[in-house]
Design an enzyme around this catalytic site. Structure first.
Site, PDB file in Angstrom:
ATOM      1  N   GLU A  41       0.868  -1.761   0.249  1.00 27.54           N
ATOM      2  CA  GLU A  41      -0.233   0.155  -0.434  1.00 27.54           C
ATOM      3  C   GLU A  41       0.740   1.347  -0.129  1.00 27.54           C
ATOM      4  O   GLU A  41       1.774   1.332   1.119  1.00 27.54           O
ATOM      5  CB  GLU A  41      -0.598   0.204   0.731  1.00 27.54           C
ATOM      6  CG  GLU A  41      -2.183   1.063   1.294  1.00 27.54           C
ATOM      7  CD  GLU A  41      -2.584   0.929   2.021  1.00 27.54           C
ATOM      8  OE1 GLU A  41      -2.208   0.912   3.521  1.00 27.54           O
ATOM      9  OE2 GLU A  41      -3.756   1.964   2.249  1.00 27.54           O
ATOM     10  N   ASP A 116      -2.614  12.228  -1.746  1.00 25.86           N
ATOM     11  CA  ASP A 116      -2.510  13.888  -2.355  1.00 25.86           C
ATOM     12  C   ASP A 116      -2.896  14.576  -3.200  1.00 25.86           C
ATOM     13  O   ASP A 116      -2.088  14.053  -3.564  1.00 25.86           O
ATOM     14  CB  ASP A 116      -1.943  14.339  -0.425  1.00 25.86           C
ATOM     15  CG  ASP A 116      -1.146  13.822  -0.178  1.00 25.86           C
ATOM     16  OD1 ASP A 116      -2.113  13.416   0.796  1.00 25.86           O
ATOM     17  OD2 ASP A 116      -0.151  13.253   0.645  1.00 25.86           O
TER      18      ASP A 116
HETATM   19  C1  LIG Z   1      -4.702  11.923   2.057  1.00 27.09           C
HETATM   20  S1  LIG Z   1      -3.774  10.933   2.801  1.00 27.09           S
HETATM   21  C2  LIG Z   1      -4.490   9.374   2.387  1.00 27.09           C
HETATM   22  C3  LIG Z   1      -4.222   8.114   3.413  1.00 27.09           C
HETATM   23  C4  LIG Z   1      -4.999   6.963   3.389  1.00 27.09           C
HETATM   24  N1  LIG Z   1      -4.019   5.916   1.683  1.00 27.09           N
HETATM   25  C5  LIG Z   1      -6.069   6.953   3.020  1.00 27.09           C
HETATM   26  O1  LIG Z   1      -7.321   7.007   2.770  1.00 27.09           O
HETATM   27  O2  LIG Z   1      -6.278   6.613   4.153  1.00 27.09           O
HETATM   28  C6  LIG Z   1      -2.242  10.637   1.658  1.00 27.09           C
HETATM   29  C7  LIG Z   1      -0.968   9.810   2.454  1.00 27.09           C
HETATM   30  O3  LIG Z   1      -0.026   9.399   1.494  1.00 27.09           O
HETATM   31  C8  LIG Z   1       1.452   9.948   2.414  1.00 27.09           C
HETATM   32  N2  LIG Z   1       2.447   9.593   1.152  1.00 27.09           N
HETATM   33  C9  LIG Z   1       2.252  11.325   0.668  1.00 27.09           C
HETATM   34  N3  LIG Z   1       3.463  11.375   0.033  1.00 27.09           N
HETATM   35  C10 LIG Z   1       3.873   9.739  -0.306  1.00 27.09           C
HETATM   36  C11 LIG Z   1       5.181   8.958  -0.653  1.00 27.09           C
HETATM   37  N4  LIG Z   1       5.712   9.826  -2.142  1.00 27.09           N
HETATM   38  N5  LIG Z   1       5.413   7.888  -0.467  1.00 27.09           N
HETATM   39  C12 LIG Z   1       4.509   7.301   1.143  1.00 27.09           C
HETATM   40  N6  LIG Z   1       3.540   7.949   1.260  1.00 27.09           N
HETATM   41  C13 LIG Z   1       2.917   9.773   0.754  1.00 27.09           C
HETATM   42  C14 LIG Z   1       0.972  11.100   3.050  1.00 27.09           C
HETATM   43  O4  LIG Z   1       1.713  11.253   4.632  1.00 27.09           O
HETATM   44  C15 LIG Z   1      -1.092  10.326   3.733  1.00 27.09           C
HETATM   45  O5  LIG Z   1      -0.698  10.099   5.352  1.00 27.09           O
END
Ligand SMILES: C[S@@+](CC[C@H](N)C(=O)[O-])C[C@H]1O[C@@H](n2cnc3c(N)ncnc32)[C@H](O)[C@@H]1O
Length: 214
Positions: A41, A116
């Site tokens: 994931e 994001d």
């Molecule tokens: C809007 S949140 C969604 C979290 C989760 N997937 C949900 O649907 O509840 C997006 C997540 O992606 C993480 N994220 C952003 N860029 C990332 C990257 N390059 N690698 C890993 N995680 C990342 C952020 O820190 C954040 O926790």
């Protein structure tokens, strides 16, 4: 007097990698201690998907990658509380992890939920869903492996669909019907929960990787 709970040991549920080691492909059996199929994931947030999927599919292993150490720790705590031996968290950039550490044709599924959107034009390059990511997902999935996507952002959904369409080995499948939640954690992810409760539209896609040319 209230008794102090001992701190949760998240070590068995955390993948600690020296960044220098990212340059060599990992061995999933070394990491999980068995040869079960691996699902990954990207951007796990607080780890609801991993908690639910890890319990529902004990015959698979799951690795969550989360760039925010704070959220990666929260997700690892959630997994530790549930004692899910088939789930681990890694804190780092999923784009680098996929590009540098994941062996080819080694994943059963990749999940990207509510990435994001980075609205401002000058920030769009921070989006996790980009051409190199799709190319790496294609390389890392085994034939028949699946790419699962959900977002509440219609414009980003369109971009994702175009990026995937440029890789003809991905064949779109129908996304399973979404059912009414049976309890408060019966959602795909934390963001899915929030947006469904708010009544926002959610855009979903599922792709299956076809076998490549011999
Ligand atoms: C809007 S949140 C969604 C979290 C989760 N997937 C949900 O649907 O509840 C997006 C997540 O992606 C993480 N994220 C952003 N860029 C990332 C990257 N390059 N690698 C890993 N995680 C990342 C952020 O820190 C954040 O926790």
């Amino acid at each position: 007097m209230t008794e102090r709970r001992p701190p949760l040991d998240t070590t068995p549920f955390t993948l600690n990698l020296d960044p220098a080691r990212l340059d060599a492909p990992l061995s999933w059996p070394d990491i999980f201690g068995d040869g079960r199929p691996v699902e990954l994931e990207v951007g796990s947030g607080k780890g609801l998907f991993l908690a639910n999927a890890g319990q529902a599919r004990p015959e698979h292993n799951f690795l969550g990658i989360e760039i925010s150490r704070k959220y990666a720790n929260k997700a690892a705590e959630r997994i530790a509380k549930l004692k899910l031996a088939n789930v681990k968290m890694y804190s780092g950039d999923a784009r680098l992890f996929l590009a540098r550490a994941v062996p080819s044709a080694s994943l059963r599924a990749v999940h990207v939920y509510f990435p994001d959107p980075w609205w401002k034009a000058r920030h769009k390059k921070r989006r996790v869903f980009c051409e190199p990511l799709v190319a790496d997902v294609e390389r890392c999935l085994e034939p028949g492996g699946e790419l699962w996507v959900a977002t509440d952002v219609e414009e980003y959904y369109g971009v994702i669909r175009e990026l995937v369409a440029d890789h003809p080995r991905f064949e779109e499948q129908s996304f399973p019907a979404v059912t009414a939640p049976e309890h408060d954690h019966d959602y795909l992810t934390n963001f899915e929960r929030k947006y469904r409760i708010e009544g926002r539209p959610i855009y979903r896609a599922l792709y299956r990787l076809q076998r490549g040319p011999a």
